[in-house]
Design a protein around this motif. Structure first.
Motif, PDB file in Angstrom:
ATOM      1  N   MET A 246       0.850  -1.181   0.000  1.00  0.00           N
ATOM      2  CA  MET A 246       0.000   0.000   0.000  1.00  0.00           C
ATOM      3  C   MET A 246       0.891   1.237   0.000  1.00  0.00           C
ATOM      4  O   MET A 246       1.799   1.350   0.811  1.00  0.00           O
ATOM      5  CB  MET A 246      -0.920  -0.025   1.218  1.00  0.00           C
ATOM      6  CG  MET A 246      -1.775   1.215   1.323  1.00  0.00           C
ATOM      7  SD  MET A 246      -2.884   1.216   2.742  1.00  0.00           S
ATOM      8  CE  MET A 246      -4.223   0.247   2.102  1.00  0.00           C
ATOM      9  N   SER A 247       0.594   2.168  -0.904  1.00  0.00           N
ATOM     10  CA  SER A 247       1.388   3.389  -1.005  1.00  0.00           C
ATOM     11  C   SER A 247       0.941   4.413   0.044  1.00  0.00           C
ATOM     12  O   SER A 247      -0.132   4.297   0.629  1.00  0.00           O
ATOM     13  CB  SER A 247       1.246   3.987  -2.404  1.00  0.00           C
ATOM     14  OG  SER A 247      -0.050   4.535  -2.568  1.00  0.00           O
ATOM     15  N   VAL A 248       1.788   5.389   0.249  1.00  0.00           N
ATOM     16  CA  VAL A 248       1.454   6.477   1.173  1.00  0.00           C
ATOM     17  C   VAL A 248       0.196   7.190   0.683  1.00  0.00           C
ATOM     18  O   VAL A 248      -0.694   7.522   1.479  1.00  0.00           O
ATOM     19  CB  VAL A 248       2.637   7.470   1.307  1.00  0.00           C
ATOM     20  CG1 VAL A 248       2.230   8.687   2.108  1.00  0.00           C
ATOM     21  CG2 VAL A 248       3.830   6.779   1.932  1.00  0.00           C
ATOM     22  N   ARG A 249       0.109   7.374  -0.636  1.00  0.00           N
ATOM     23  CA  ARG A 249      -1.067   8.033  -1.220  1.00  0.00           C
ATOM     24  C   ARG A 249      -2.338   7.250  -0.882  1.00  0.00           C
ATOM     25  O   ARG A 249      -3.351   7.828  -0.492  1.00  0.00           O
ATOM     26  CB  ARG A 249      -0.898   8.150  -2.725  1.00  0.00           C
ATOM     27  CG  ARG A 249      -2.056   8.841  -3.411  1.00  0.00           C
ATOM     28  CD  ARG A 249      -1.803   8.911  -4.926  1.00  0.00           C
ATOM     29  NE  ARG A 249      -2.833   9.632  -5.597  1.00  0.00           N
ATOM     30  CZ  ARG A 249      -3.977   9.090  -6.023  1.00  0.00           C
ATOM     31  NH1 ARG A 249      -4.219   7.828  -5.838  1.00  0.00           N
ATOM     32  NH2 ARG A 249      -4.867   9.834  -6.640  1.00  0.00           N
TER      33      ARG A 249
ATOM     34  N   TYR B 243      -5.333   8.665   1.386  1.00  0.00           N
ATOM     35  CA  TYR B 243      -6.667   8.728   0.786  1.00  0.00           C
ATOM     36  C   TYR B 243      -7.665   7.920   1.606  1.00  0.00           C
ATOM     37  O   TYR B 243      -8.801   8.344   1.800  1.00  0.00           O
ATOM     38  CB  TYR B 243      -6.624   8.232  -0.661  1.00  0.00           C
ATOM     39  CG  TYR B 243      -7.880   8.575  -1.419  1.00  0.00           C
ATOM     40  CD1 TYR B 243      -8.077   9.842  -1.942  1.00  0.00           C
ATOM     41  CD2 TYR B 243      -8.891   7.642  -1.575  1.00  0.00           C
ATOM     42  CE1 TYR B 243      -9.232  10.175  -2.617  1.00  0.00           C
ATOM     43  CE2 TYR B 243     -10.054   7.961  -2.249  1.00  0.00           C
ATOM     44  CZ  TYR B 243     -10.210   9.227  -2.768  1.00  0.00           C
ATOM     45  OH  TYR B 243     -11.385   9.545  -3.419  1.00  0.00           O
ATOM     46  N   GLY B 244      -7.250   6.771   2.113  1.00  0.00           N
ATOM     47  CA  GLY B 244      -8.131   5.943   2.948  1.00  0.00           C
ATOM     48  C   GLY B 244      -8.563   6.673   4.208  1.00  0.00           C
ATOM     49  O   GLY B 244      -9.732   6.610   4.612  1.00  0.00           O
TER      50      GLY B 244
END
Length: 128
Positions: free
Chosen positions: A1-4, A8-9
């Motif tokens: 899972m990316s930081v973005r 966003y989550g």
């Protein structure tokens, strides 16, 4: 899972928590617009912009479902689109067809095409 994705989550959860469920609309209409402008602004092909917009349809419907929205109308194509260059029009129709098939194949949502289907290419109209 990316930081973005993580950020966003978190953002999505905060927005969801703020929704007033007692004031939720039963029907939402969405015009799929701006994908060409986005693609051009980031140096991508126009078809990439159309595909990126289409890729968000499942997310959009999921968000609406979670919020209790019962009906979502997606405006995927306008007769104005017939004025686009042949290659772009072919790409757009291919992307729309794939999106509609994907939605129908899930069995999760009912898909009903509306509008002047008689103006569309025969095979495409039959698929819809």
């Amino acid at each position: 899972m990316s930081v973005r994705d993580l950020v966003y989550g978190v953002y999505e959860k905060r927005l969801t928590a703020k929704l007033d469920r007692s004031r939720m609309p039963r029907h939402v209409g969405v015009v799929m617009d701006g994908n060409r402008r986005w693609a051009k602004s980031v140096g991508e092909q126009i078809a990439t912009g159309h595909q990126r917009g289409a890729d968000k349809i499942h997310d959009l419907l999921g968000w609406c479902e979670e919020a209790g929205v019962e009906v979502v109308t997606l405006w995927l194509f306008s007769t104005d689109n017939f004025n686009r260059p042949a290659e772009e029009l072919a790409d757009l129709l291919r992307i729309i067809e794939g999106s509609v098939r994907s939605l129908a194949d899930t069995g999760r949502w009912r898909v009903r095409p509306l509008g002047a289907l008689d103006l569309l290419p025969g095979d495409f109209a039959r698929t819809l």
